[in-house]
Write a protein that holds these residues in place. Structure first.
Motif, PDB file in Angstrom:
ATOM      1  N   ALA A 157       6.033  12.375  -2.534  1.00  0.00           N
ATOM      2  CA  ALA A 157       4.457  11.193  -2.227  1.00  0.00           C
ATOM      3  C   ALA A 157       3.334  10.395  -2.740  1.00  0.00           C
ATOM      4  CB  ALA A 157       3.715  12.881  -3.476  1.00  0.00           C
ATOM      5  N   SER A 158       4.739   9.485  -3.837  1.00  0.00           N
ATOM      6  CA  SER A 158       4.091   8.743  -4.038  1.00  0.00           C
ATOM      7  C   SER A 158       5.027   7.501  -3.317  1.00  0.00           C
ATOM      8  CB  SER A 158       5.565   8.169  -5.057  1.00  0.00           C
ATOM      9  OG  SER A 158       4.212   9.081  -5.953  1.00  0.00           O
ATOM     10  N   GLU A 159       5.934   8.288  -2.584  1.00  0.00           N
ATOM     11  CA  GLU A 159       7.023   6.863  -1.526  1.00  0.00           C
ATOM     12  C   GLU A 159       5.668   6.927  -0.140  1.00  0.00           C
ATOM     13  OE1 GLU A 159      10.720   7.334   0.547  1.00  0.00           O
ATOM     14  OE2 GLU A 159      10.781   7.472  -1.522  1.00  0.00           O
ATOM     15  N   ARG A 160       5.504   8.363   0.081  1.00  0.00           N
ATOM     16  CA  ARG A 160       4.592   8.037   1.580  1.00  0.00           C
ATOM     17  C   ARG A 160       3.221   7.443   1.240  1.00  0.00           C
ATOM     18  NH1 ARG A 160       6.166  13.667   1.094  1.00  0.00           N
ATOM     19  NH2 ARG A 160       4.029  13.979   0.340  1.00  0.00           N
ATOM     20  N   ALA A 161       2.630   7.200   0.216  1.00  0.00           N
ATOM     21  CA  ALA A 161       1.696   6.275  -0.135  1.00  0.00           C
ATOM     22  C   ALA A 161       1.896   4.813  -0.276  1.00  0.00           C
ATOM     23  CB  ALA A 161       1.158   7.284  -1.536  1.00  0.00           C
ATOM     24  N   ILE A 162       2.661   4.313  -1.092  1.00  0.00           N
ATOM     25  CA  ILE A 162       3.143   3.034  -0.769  1.00  0.00           C
ATOM     26  C   ILE A 162       3.425   2.954   1.159  1.00  0.00           C
ATOM     27  CG2 ILE A 162       4.892   1.687  -1.561  1.00  0.00           C
ATOM     28  CD1 ILE A 162       4.524   2.737  -4.340  1.00  0.00           C
ATOM     29  N   ALA A 163       4.352   3.951   1.341  1.00  0.00           N
ATOM     30  CA  ALA A 163       4.765   3.223   2.818  1.00  0.00           C
ATOM     31  C   ALA A 163       3.168   3.422   3.511  1.00  0.00           C
ATOM     32  CB  ALA A 163       5.570   4.360   3.297  1.00  0.00           C
ATOM     33  N   GLY A 164       2.747   4.315   3.133  1.00  0.00           N
ATOM     34  CA  GLY A 164       0.911   4.633   4.357  1.00  0.00           C
ATOM     35  C   GLY A 164       0.027   2.789   4.075  1.00  0.00           C
ATOM     36  N   PHE A 165       0.423   2.603   2.295  1.00  0.00           N
ATOM     37  CA  PHE A 165      -0.470   1.169   2.653  1.00  0.00           C
ATOM     38  C   PHE A 165      -0.496   0.245   3.515  1.00  0.00           C
ATOM     39  CE2 PHE A 165      -0.514  -2.427  -0.628  1.00  0.00           C
ATOM     40  CZ  PHE A 165      -1.854  -2.648  -0.112  1.00  0.00           C
ATOM     41  N   PHE A 166       1.347  -0.351   2.597  1.00  0.00           N
ATOM     42  CA  PHE A 166       1.966  -0.993   3.603  1.00  0.00           C
ATOM     43  C   PHE A 166       2.158  -0.791   5.046  1.00  0.00           C
ATOM     44  CE2 PHE A 166       3.877  -2.173  -0.958  1.00  0.00           C
ATOM     45  CZ  PHE A 166       4.137  -3.319  -0.831  1.00  0.00           C
ATOM     46  N   ASN A 167       1.225   0.010   6.028  1.00  0.00           N
ATOM     47  CA  ASN A 167       0.853   0.133   6.600  1.00  0.00           C
ATOM     48  C   ASN A 167      -0.413  -0.561   7.539  1.00  0.00           C
ATOM     49  OD1 ASN A 167       3.269   0.964   7.907  1.00  0.00           O
ATOM     50  ND2 ASN A 167       3.116   3.320   8.308  1.00  0.00           N
ATOM     51  N   THR A 168      -1.306  -0.772   6.087  1.00  0.00           N
ATOM     52  CA  THR A 168      -2.537  -1.345   6.639  1.00  0.00           C
ATOM     53  C   THR A 168      -2.387  -2.918   6.723  1.00  0.00           C
ATOM     54  OG1 THR A 168      -3.379  -0.838   4.079  1.00  0.00           O
ATOM     55  CG2 THR A 168      -3.648   0.845   5.747  1.00  0.00           C
ATOM     56  N   ILE A 169      -0.907  -3.422   6.224  1.00  0.00           N
ATOM     57  CA  ILE A 169      -1.113  -4.784   6.135  1.00  0.00           C
ATOM     58  C   ILE A 169      -0.220  -5.147   6.643  1.00  0.00           C
ATOM     59  CG2 ILE A 169      -2.500  -4.880   3.742  1.00  0.00           C
ATOM     60  CD1 ILE A 169       0.140  -5.170   2.369  1.00  0.00           C
TER      61      ILE A 169
END
Length: 75
Positions: free
Chosen positions: A1-13
């Protein structure tokens, strides 16, 4: 879950860089004051202050916390 959240964040910048302003060591805790520059998807850089606190146990980091207001990046 943490890995998906971090990847999701980096997809926004588009990118992220940090400049260390100051750093303090207190026993097993390190506190780092930075200027974090986020490159938005429209290529506009936005710089905001940030604080990172991490605690170590030997050579390993047990706790890692980042304190930053990201609202200027998305406004």
């Amino acid at each position: 879950a943490s890995e998906r959240a971090i990847a999701g964040f980096f997809n926004t910048i588009r990118g992220l860089s940090r400049h260390i302003v100051e750093q303090w060591e207190v026993d097993d805790t390190t506190i780092v004051q930075t200027e974090a520059t986020y490159t938005r998807l429209d290529d506009r850089p936005v710089t905001v202050p940030a604080i990172t606190v991490y605690r170590r146990s030997g050579d390993l980091i047990d706790e890692y916390r980042i304190f930053v207001d990201l609202s200027p990046v998305y406004s």
